[in-house]
Design a protein around this motif. Structure first.
Motif, mmCIF file in Angstrom:
data_model
loop_
_atom_site.group_PDB
_atom_site.id
_atom_site.type_symbol
_atom_site.label_atom_id
_atom_site.label_comp_id
_atom_site.label_asym_id
_atom_site.label_seq_id
_atom_site.Cartn_x
_atom_site.Cartn_y
_atom_site.Cartn_z
ATOM 1 N N GLY A 143 0.821 -1.201 0.000
ATOM 2 C CA GLY A 143 0.000 0.000 0.000
ATOM 3 C C GLY A 143 0.857 1.253 0.000
ATOM 4 O O GLY A 143 2.061 1.225 -0.293
ATOM 5 N N MET A 144 0.233 2.352 0.355
ATOM 6 C CA MET A 144 0.906 3.646 0.334
ATOM 7 C C MET A 144 2.108 3.679 1.283
ATOM 8 O O MET A 144 3.168 4.189 0.929
ATOM 9 C CB MET A 144 -0.088 4.743 0.696
ATOM 10 C CG MET A 144 0.479 6.134 0.577
ATOM 11 S SD MET A 144 0.738 6.670 -1.126
ATOM 12 C CE MET A 144 -0.926 7.156 -1.564
ATOM 13 N N ASP A 160 11.833 11.670 -3.819
ATOM 14 C CA ASP A 160 11.401 11.683 -5.215
ATOM 15 C C ASP A 160 9.961 11.183 -5.304
ATOM 16 O O ASP A 160 9.701 10.003 -5.501
ATOM 17 C CB ASP A 160 12.325 10.819 -6.070
ATOM 18 C CG ASP A 160 12.044 10.986 -7.554
ATOM 19 O OD1 ASP A 160 11.082 11.709 -7.911
ATOM 20 O OD2 ASP A 160 12.782 10.400 -8.356
ATOM 21 N N LEU A 161 9.013 12.103 -5.143
ATOM 22 C CA LEU A 161 7.592 11.759 -5.186
ATOM 23 C C LEU A 161 6.988 11.999 -6.566
ATOM 24 O O LEU A 161 5.782 12.082 -6.724
ATOM 25 C CB LEU A 161 6.835 12.579 -4.119
ATOM 26 C CG LEU A 161 7.358 12.421 -2.688
ATOM 27 C CD1 LEU A 161 6.585 13.322 -1.730
ATOM 28 C CD2 LEU A 161 7.315 10.977 -2.236
ATOM 29 N N SER A 162 7.850 12.072 -7.566
ATOM 30 C CA SER A 162 7.391 12.247 -8.947
ATOM 31 C C SER A 162 6.837 10.923 -9.475
ATOM 32 O O SER A 162 6.944 9.881 -8.821
ATOM 33 C CB SER A 162 8.573 12.668 -9.825
ATOM 34 O OG SER A 162 9.503 11.593 -9.926
ATOM 35 N N ALA A 163 6.272 10.967 -10.674
ATOM 36 C CA ALA A 163 5.773 9.737 -11.300
ATOM 37 C C ALA A 163 6.916 8.732 -11.462
ATOM 38 O O ALA A 163 6.740 7.533 -11.229
ATOM 39 C CB ALA A 163 5.136 10.056 -12.652
ATOM 40 N N LEU A 218 -6.605 1.149 -2.562
ATOM 41 C CA LEU A 218 -5.537 1.262 -3.537
ATOM 42 C C LEU A 218 -4.321 0.433 -3.135
ATOM 43 O O LEU A 218 -4.030 0.269 -1.960
ATOM 44 C CB LEU A 218 -5.095 2.722 -3.650
ATOM 45 C CG LEU A 218 -6.165 3.724 -4.066
ATOM 46 C CD1 LEU A 218 -5.587 5.128 -4.001
ATOM 47 C CD2 LEU A 218 -6.671 3.421 -5.448
ATOM 48 N N THR A 219 -3.624 -0.093 -4.109
ATOM 49 C CA THR A 219 -2.336 -0.733 -3.869
ATOM 50 C C THR A 219 -1.328 -0.104 -4.816
ATOM 51 O O THR A 219 -1.688 0.441 -5.856
ATOM 52 C CB THR A 219 -2.375 -2.253 -4.119
ATOM 53 O OG1 THR A 219 -2.625 -2.489 -5.501
ATOM 54 C CG2 THR A 219 -3.420 -2.932 -3.257
ATOM 55 N N GLN A 227 -2.719 3.352 -9.332
ATOM 56 C CA GLN A 227 -3.626 4.456 -9.022
ATOM 57 C C GLN A 227 -3.018 5.478 -8.077
ATOM 58 O O GLN A 227 -3.669 6.461 -7.752
ATOM 59 C CB GLN A 227 -4.929 3.910 -8.436
ATOM 60 C CG GLN A 227 -5.681 3.047 -9.421
ATOM 61 C CD GLN A 227 -6.905 2.411 -8.789
ATOM 62 O OE1 GLN A 227 -7.092 2.446 -7.592
ATOM 63 N NE2 GLN A 227 -7.743 1.834 -9.626
ATOM 64 N N PHE A 228 -1.794 5.276 -7.622
ATOM 65 C CA PHE A 228 -1.147 6.245 -6.746
ATOM 66 C C PHE A 228 -0.541 7.343 -7.617
ATOM 67 O O PHE A 228 0.442 7.127 -8.304
ATOM 68 C CB PHE A 228 -0.048 5.605 -5.906
ATOM 69 C CG PHE A 228 -0.557 4.722 -4.801
ATOM 70 C CD1 PHE A 228 -1.819 4.888 -4.264
ATOM 71 C CD2 PHE A 228 0.237 3.729 -4.300
ATOM 72 C CE1 PHE A 228 -2.274 4.085 -3.236
ATOM 73 C CE2 PHE A 228 -0.206 2.919 -3.266
ATOM 74 C CZ PHE A 228 -1.460 3.093 -2.744
#
Length: 181
Positions: free
Chosen positions: A44-45, A113-116, A151-152, A157-158
């Motif tokens: 998960g998140m 690094d929280l980018s795609a 969500l996983t 989907q994150f």
């Protein structure tokens, strides 16, 4: 001693000159129980953010290699754990590499690094841990049978916005304890 810094970070500092090692543990009050559903899971998140952090800081600060590889190059070791309400990373390096370790950790936690691209690297690390038997990624079919719809990381989907919001909420200094020995 225990110290509460102005930014609300709790620091525990204990000097030990008898052992030529630098030890730092960063622990946060965040785990899989903080997610919707709160069931035992590593994909998960919370698990994704842990893997993003272990991938090192954004912008290649401290090298583009994962944090554990960079720490190994210093002659040290990184271990991590994710539990219901705690996520932690323990770093041990030779004393002479302590300052460099602190610099790496600063970049990692101040500029994750929280980018795609960072999210994709985190997903890949989760899949690698599953293959190594260190993780228990669930299949979408097992979730469907259980009636789970949360969500996983694997689901894709994150978004960077969701990951950044989770990081800001749970990795705020008031929710983190840094122990230095």
């Amino acid at each position: 001693g225990w110290y509460r810094l102005r930014n609300e970070l709790t620091a525990v500092i204990r000097e030990r000159h008898s052992v030529p090692l630098g030890v730092v543990e960063v622990a946060g009050g965040v785990g899989w129980a903080n997610e919707s559903g709160g069931l035992v899971k590593t994909d998960g998140m919370a698990g994704l953010v842990r893997e993003i952090l272990m991938s090192g800081p954004a912008g290649g600060k401290g090298g583009s290699s994962p944090l554990e590889t960079a720490i190994a190059r210093l002659g040290g070791r990184l271990t991590s754990r994710l539990e219901a309400r705690v996520s932690s990373m323990l770093e041990v390096v030779p004393a002479e590499s302590y300052a460099e370790l602190i610099g790496m950790l600063e970049g990692t936690f101040l500029e994750p690094d929280l980018s795609a691209g960072g999210i994709d690297r985190g997903r890949l690390r989760l899949k690698l841990r599953e293959r190594e038997g260190q993780s228990s990624l669930r299949s979408a079919e097992a979730d469907r049978v259980r009636g789970r719809t949360d969500l996983t990381a694997e689901s894709g989907q994150f978004t960077p916005e969701l990951v950044a919001a989770f990081y800001r909420r749970f990795y705020h200094p008031r929710n983190i304890v840094v122990t230095v020995v």
